[in-house]
Design an enzyme around this catalytic site. Structure first.
Site, PDB file in Angstrom:
ATOM      1  N   ASP A   9       0.863  -1.186   0.000  1.00 58.44           N
ATOM      2  CA  ASP A   9       0.000   0.000   0.000  1.00 58.44           C
ATOM      3  C   ASP A   9       0.898   1.234   0.000  1.00 58.44           C
ATOM      4  O   ASP A   9       1.693   1.422   0.923  1.00 58.44           O
ATOM      5  CB  ASP A   9      -0.890  -0.035   1.254  1.00 58.44           C
ATOM      6  N   GLU A 106      -2.560   0.293  -4.397  1.00 57.60           N
ATOM      7  CA  GLU A 106      -2.414  -0.964  -3.660  1.00 57.60           C
ATOM      8  C   GLU A 106      -2.295  -2.127  -4.638  1.00 57.60           C
ATOM      9  O   GLU A 106      -2.841  -2.071  -5.737  1.00 57.60           O
ATOM     10  CB  GLU A 106      -3.648  -1.224  -2.772  1.00 57.60           C
TER      11      GLU A 106
HETATM   12 MG   LIG Z   1      -2.540   3.961   0.200  1.00 57.14          MG
END
Ligand SMILES: [Mg+2]
Length: 398
Positions: A9, A106
């Site tokens: 992420d 992500e």
């Molecule tokens: Mg993020």
């Protein structure tokens, strides 16, 4: 053998990309927000400092400024985010062909085939993204996708969290159930009424019973909470071209004013256009979704003669749909736009017709205006196939 799955992420993605060119702002609260000239522009992304002031995504810039008077608001640059998103994914693909993006910032990677440990690979990829792109990432490492994603969420920014068979109950089962993947606000509220407050409670629930209340989704929720998510990380080929591209945004405050609603539609249109550009797609159906404060969700859609790609075109269609069906209604808490009937932008066989239809009206109001080129085409087609088979206009579903 357990799989080795990473979920990566990129931290405060839009804000971090903006700060690459504005290092002078690193120590200040910064948000990426809608057009500053719009009175009700909203927060699209925030840096860690802005987050510490309690600023939330999708709240108004006005409210954000009240929380942080020296807030710096930067306009979004969607092409730039697209570029960084692609560059990060290119790094990930050096480690596995199973890279499955989840939004622009992500992705899951299945690195089961590699000799290194998941943790070692996570550290290497994290260092490369930082060195080559200047961005920090949080990585979750686990044996399934659900827990890997929860791991990347557990500590950030710039962190690696291992969710193992030994520690998952200690780390994840304590978390409130609304932090569990795919549990939205409405589902969380229902679960809490049933006494299911943590992820551990969810894992202990009887899926059969729960499915009577939540529907068949209950099964995967319970099994995923138990660590039994065996869904694969899909390769690009397995993912196939997307059937639709949609972005929705919930807000922490009621949306009542037309300007605020239009501003949020403006931001969403920009994100939808960015996603379509990432996929090299255009689309012929625009659908909007709105949810009101009573969790009542409604959708309206229209099909278009000319496929849309640009944010401004998507906004125009979405806004017309909104004004036609929902204007002046109850306060809203969620807006979304989905583009359907996707096709590749270089669908060459349609080029000549597209060239003609590029001048075709896209909406009811525009359809009333005469277009000689289209009229000539229409006449010819009617002569050939009969007037009952083709007529001018735009098609509107429902
Ligand atoms: Mg993020």
């Amino acid at each position: 053998m357990d799989r080795k799955i990473l979920h990566i992420d990129m931290n405060s993605f839009y804000a971090s990309v903006e700060l690459l060119t504005r290092p002078d702002l690193r120590d200040k609260p910064v948000v990426v927000g809608g057009d500053e000239s719009l009175r009700h522009g909203i927060v699209l992304a925030k840096n860690e400092i802005a987050k510490a002031f309690g600023i939330k995504t999708a709240e108004t810039l006005y409210l954000a400024r009240q929380k942080a008077p020296h807030l710096v608001v930067l306009p979004p640059h969607h092409e730039l985010y697209h570029e960084y998103s692609q560059r990060a994914q290119a790094i990930y693909r050096e480690y596995s062909e199973r890279v499955q993006p989840f939004g622009p910032d992500e992705a899951w990677l299945d690195v089961s085939h590699r000799p290194e440990s998941g943790e070692a690979l996570a550290a290497e990829i994290k260092a490369r993204v930082r060195g080559e792109l200047g961005l920090t990432v949080s990585v979750g490492v686990s044996w399934n996708k659900t827990f890997a994603k929860m791991g990347s969420d557990h500590r950030k920014p710039d962190a690696i969290t291992l969710i193992t068979r030994e520690n998952y109950k200690d780390i994840l089962w304590q978390k409130p159930v609304d932090e569990f993947l795919f549990v939205g606000a409405a589902t969380a509220a229902r679960l809490q009424q049933l006494g299911i407050r943590t992820v551990g409670d969810l894992a202990a629930a009887d899926p059969e019973q729960l499915s009577k209340i939540l529907g068949k989704n209950a099964w995967s929720l319970v099994f995923n909470a138990r660590g039994e998510d065996d869904s694969p990380v899909l390769s690009e080929a397995e993912q196939g071209p997307p059937k639709s591209i949609g972005v929705s945004q919930t807000t922490s405050r009621d949306l009542t004013k037309a300007e605020a609603i239009r501003d949020l539609f403006t931001e969403i249109s920009g994100e939808v256009a960015q996603r379509m550009a990432e996929q090299g797609m255009r689309g012929r159906t625009v659908r909007i979704v709105v949810r009101d404060t009573n969790f009542v969700t409604k959708t309206r859609q229209r099909s278009l003669v000319t496929a849309v790609t640009e944010a401004s075109d998507i906004l125009r269609e979405a806004w017309e749909l909104y004004e036609e069906h929902f204007a002046g209604g109850v306060p809203l808490r969620l807006l979304g736009i989905t583009i359907d009937q996707l096709e590749s932008r270089d669908a060459a066989e349609q080029m000549s017709l597209d060239d003609l239809l590029a001048q075709t009206p896209r909406s009811a109001s525009a359809a009333k205006a005469a277009n000689p080129l289209v009229d000539a085409l229409l006449e010819e087609l009617q002569q050939r196939f009969g007037p009952e088979h083709i007529r001018k206009g735009y098609k509107k579903d429902r």
